[in-house]
Design an enzyme around this catalytic site. Sequence first.
Site, PDB file in Angstrom:
ATOM      1  N   HIS A  31      -5.282  -9.695  -1.006  1.00 30.99           N
ATOM      2  CA  HIS A  31      -5.324  -9.871   0.299  1.00 30.99           C
ATOM      3  C   HIS A  31      -6.339 -10.881   0.700  1.00 30.99           C
ATOM      4  O   HIS A  31      -7.517 -11.035   0.366  1.00 30.99           O
ATOM      5  CB  HIS A  31      -5.591  -8.647   0.979  1.00 30.99           C
ATOM      6  CG  HIS A  31      -4.571  -7.666   1.097  1.00 30.99           C
ATOM      7  ND1 HIS A  31      -4.763  -6.725  -0.189  1.00 30.99           N
ATOM      8  CD2 HIS A  31      -3.506  -7.066   1.502  1.00 30.99           C
ATOM      9  CE1 HIS A  31      -3.482  -5.703  -0.137  1.00 30.99           C
ATOM     10  NE2 HIS A  31      -2.972  -6.078   1.069  1.00 30.99           N
TER      11      HIS A  31
ATOM     12  N   ALA B 221       2.606  -2.093   4.186  1.00 27.86           N
ATOM     13  CA  ALA B 221       2.224  -0.871   5.182  1.00 27.86           C
ATOM     14  C   ALA B 221       2.007  -1.713   6.483  1.00 27.86           C
ATOM     15  O   ALA B 221       1.349  -2.636   6.465  1.00 27.86           O
ATOM     16  CB  ALA B 221       1.142  -0.174   4.700  1.00 27.86           C
TER      17      ALA B 221
ATOM     18  N   TYR C 125      -8.317 -10.713   3.254  1.00 30.85           N
ATOM     19  CA  TYR C 125      -9.518  -9.652   3.522  1.00 30.85           C
ATOM     20  C   TYR C 125     -10.368  -9.531   2.284  1.00 30.85           C
ATOM     21  O   TYR C 125     -11.764  -9.132   2.587  1.00 30.85           O
ATOM     22  CB  TYR C 125      -9.193  -8.853   4.668  1.00 30.85           C
ATOM     23  CG  TYR C 125      -8.420  -7.664   3.716  1.00 30.85           C
ATOM     24  CD1 TYR C 125      -8.778  -6.665   2.533  1.00 30.85           C
ATOM     25  CD2 TYR C 125      -6.938  -7.092   4.148  1.00 30.85           C
ATOM     26  CE1 TYR C 125      -8.314  -5.901   2.107  1.00 30.85           C
ATOM     27  CE2 TYR C 125      -6.446  -6.369   3.455  1.00 30.85           C
ATOM     28  CZ  TYR C 125      -6.999  -5.544   2.376  1.00 30.85           C
ATOM     29  OH  TYR C 125      -6.227  -4.620   1.898  1.00 30.85           O
ATOM     30  N   GLU C 126      -9.973  -9.634   1.105  1.00 41.50           N
ATOM     31  CA  GLU C 126     -10.362  -9.207   0.156  1.00 41.50           C
ATOM     32  C   GLU C 126     -11.353 -10.451  -0.344  1.00 41.50           C
ATOM     33  O   GLU C 126     -12.352 -10.271  -1.139  1.00 41.50           O
ATOM     34  CB  GLU C 126      -9.806  -8.766  -1.120  1.00 41.50           C
ATOM     35  CG  GLU C 126      -8.893  -7.768  -0.987  1.00 41.50           C
ATOM     36  CD  GLU C 126      -7.633  -7.344  -1.923  1.00 41.50           C
ATOM     37  OE1 GLU C 126      -8.271  -6.880  -3.195  1.00 41.50           O
ATOM     38  OE2 GLU C 126      -6.927  -7.695  -1.949  1.00 41.50           O
TER      39      GLU C 126
ATOM     40  N   HIS D 239      -7.429   4.682   6.399  1.00 48.03           N
ATOM     41  CA  HIS D 239      -6.489   4.070   5.312  1.00 48.03           C
ATOM     42  C   HIS D 239      -5.869   5.418   4.567  1.00 48.03           C
ATOM     43  O   HIS D 239      -4.874   5.178   4.219  1.00 48.03           O
ATOM     44  CB  HIS D 239      -7.451   3.192   4.374  1.00 48.03           C
ATOM     45  CG  HIS D 239      -6.573   2.452   3.295  1.00 48.03           C
ATOM     46  ND1 HIS D 239      -5.487   1.649   3.581  1.00 48.03           N
ATOM     47  CD2 HIS D 239      -6.813   2.423   2.024  1.00 48.03           C
ATOM     48  CE1 HIS D 239      -5.065   1.016   2.459  1.00 48.03           C
ATOM     49  NE2 HIS D 239      -5.555   1.733   1.460  1.00 48.03           N
TER      50      HIS D 239
ATOM     51  N   ASN E  28       1.449   4.179  10.415  1.00 45.34           N
ATOM     52  CA  ASN E  28       0.876   4.809  11.367  1.00 45.34           C
ATOM     53  C   ASN E  28       1.264   4.091  12.724  1.00 45.34           C
ATOM     54  O   ASN E  28       1.538   3.039  12.532  1.00 45.34           O
ATOM     55  CB  ASN E  28      -0.694   4.411  11.233  1.00 45.34           C
ATOM     56  CG  ASN E  28      -1.105   3.119  11.045  1.00 45.34           C
ATOM     57  OD1 ASN E  28      -0.719   2.472  10.094  1.00 45.34           O
ATOM     58  ND2 ASN E  28      -1.574   2.492  12.102  1.00 45.34           N
TER      59      ASN E  28
ATOM     60  N   SER F 142       0.762  -1.097  -0.010  1.00 49.14           N
ATOM     61  CA  SER F 142       0.221   0.026   0.162  1.00 49.14           C
ATOM     62  C   SER F 142       0.891   1.225   0.169  1.00 49.14           C
ATOM     63  O   SER F 142       1.633   1.318   0.835  1.00 49.14           O
ATOM     64  CB  SER F 142      -0.857   0.240   1.035  1.00 49.14           C
ATOM     65  OG  SER F 142      -1.738  -0.856   1.261  1.00 49.14           O
TER      66      SER F 142
ATOM     67  N   HIS G  10      -3.443   0.223  -4.742  1.00 53.01           N
ATOM     68  CA  HIS G  10      -2.792  -0.832  -5.331  1.00 53.01           C
ATOM     69  C   HIS G  10      -3.186  -0.776  -6.810  1.00 53.01           C
ATOM     70  O   HIS G  10      -4.294  -1.010  -7.222  1.00 53.01           O
ATOM     71  CB  HIS G  10      -3.257  -2.153  -4.897  1.00 53.01           C
ATOM     72  CG  HIS G  10      -2.799  -2.405  -3.488  1.00 53.01           C
ATOM     73  ND1 HIS G  10      -1.906  -3.447  -3.251  1.00 53.01           N
ATOM     74  CD2 HIS G  10      -3.073  -1.963  -2.169  1.00 53.01           C
ATOM     75  CE1 HIS G  10      -1.463  -3.388  -1.747  1.00 53.01           C
ATOM     76  NE2 HIS G  10      -2.249  -2.663  -1.086  1.00 53.01           N
TER      77      HIS G  10
ATOM     78  N   MET H 216      -1.754  -6.745   7.409  1.00 53.03           N
ATOM     79  CA  MET H 216      -2.682  -7.796   6.802  1.00 53.03           C
ATOM     80  C   MET H 216      -2.171  -8.512   5.867  1.00 53.03           C
ATOM     81  O   MET H 216      -3.164  -8.845   4.814  1.00 53.03           O
ATOM     82  CB  MET H 216      -3.992  -7.100   6.555  1.00 53.03           C
ATOM     83  CG  MET H 216      -4.384  -6.153   7.505  1.00 53.03           C
ATOM     84  SD  MET H 216      -5.958  -4.995   7.205  1.00 53.03           S
ATOM     85  CE  MET H 216      -6.153  -4.142   8.559  1.00 53.03           C
ATOM     86  N   SER H 217      -0.919  -8.612   5.624  1.00 59.22           N
ATOM     87  CA  SER H 217      -0.526  -9.355   4.233  1.00 59.22           C
ATOM     88  C   SER H 217       0.757  -9.798   4.557  1.00 59.22           C
ATOM     89  O   SER H 217       1.361 -10.473   5.552  1.00 59.22           O
ATOM     90  CB  SER H 217      -0.270  -8.206   3.199  1.00 59.22           C
ATOM     91  OG  SER H 217       0.862  -7.278   3.648  1.00 59.22           O
TER      92      SER H 217
HETATM   93  N1  HPA Z   1      -3.021  -2.458  11.554  1.00 61.75           N
HETATM   94  C1  HPA Z   1      -3.032  -3.601  10.628  1.00 61.75           C
HETATM   95  N2  HPA Z   1      -2.557  -3.273   9.379  1.00 61.75           N
HETATM   96  C2  HPA Z   1      -2.192  -2.051   9.013  1.00 61.75           C
HETATM   97  C3  HPA Z   1      -1.998  -0.922   9.724  1.00 61.75           C
HETATM   98  C4  HPA Z   1      -2.504  -1.417  11.269  1.00 61.75           C
HETATM   99  O1  HPA Z   1      -2.363  -0.440  12.169  1.00 61.75           O
HETATM  100  N3  HPA Z   1      -1.420   0.141   9.210  1.00 61.75           N
HETATM  101  C5  HPA Z   1      -1.190  -0.390   7.931  1.00 61.75           C
HETATM  102  N4  HPA Z   1      -1.502  -1.581   7.799  1.00 61.75           N
END
Ligand code: HPA
Length: 288
Positions: A94, A124, A96-97, A258, A246, A41, A72, A222-223
């Site tokens: 991903h 990310a 989650y998709e 996001h 973050n 990302s 993406h 998440m990846s």
């Molecule tokens: N948590 C999970 N996945 C992420 C985060 C997060 O804080 N930031 C970017 N991808």
Amino acid sequence: MSARANAKSSGGEEFARAERAAKFIRSKTKLRPKIALVLGSGLGAFADGLESATRIPYERIPHFPRSTAVGHAGRLVIGKAGNVAVAAMQGRAHFYEGYSLKDVIFPMRVFARLGVRAAVLTNAAGGINLGFKQGTLIVMRDHINLQGSNPLIGPNDERFGPRFPDMTRAYDKEYRAAALEEARRLGIEVSEGVYAALTGPSYETPAEIRYLRTIGADVVGMSTVPEVIAARHMGIRILGISCVTNMAAGILDKPLDHGEVLATGERVQSQFIALLRAVLPRIAAGLN
Ligand code: HPA
């Protein structure tokens, strides 16, 4: 067909599909990259700067999963970073998709069929380690798989690799050292850390982040982990780089979104590109 026979044939099918996709990609370019990159990302711009590039949208590649996530591009770019030929994914699929983990790792299967022997996986991530700052790049030292599944579940196709792949040195020690060294030489803020993979798509709760810190995680995302498992299954060497886009939930007194993840990715983009450009020749040299 019995469930077992069915599972067995679908195992063989994965190999045939990967071969088909690899053949298609080979027909589009003369380059034969030994290094693959997965750009997470907000980190996709690296591939825009590749020379002699062939760009292939995922939907054109047989059996390739598309990426629906914002940030993406959904394109495979085969080109050269200086003297080094690479196959770079601008975006990934991903869990989650709604994709199966087999779909998520399919590009890795294809890369192995293309002759790729090293992969740089980027993402990310939320910073859990209180010593990290937003925008810091983290060289992945290890991971904790909390996605509740494993992409290798099901019949094992020995043509890919062994039934029980070793994960003690999943993240290549030489690559980690090279990345840290190059980052420091370039004056880029970098640390090492353990990445915890959850499914998402909801971000974690503050209690989950405290739990993840307790079990030894430094960043959360998440990846990446399914791809690392598949890559190690096939003997592909791995460098993993997280961008702390973050601080994780509950650390700062504000909600996560996001947009912030993408904005931070873009902010560190130039450092990230400089680091990749510096590390790739060292990875390539080790593969000769
Ligand atoms: N948590 C999970 N996945 C992420 C985060 C997060 O804080 N930031 C970017 N991808």
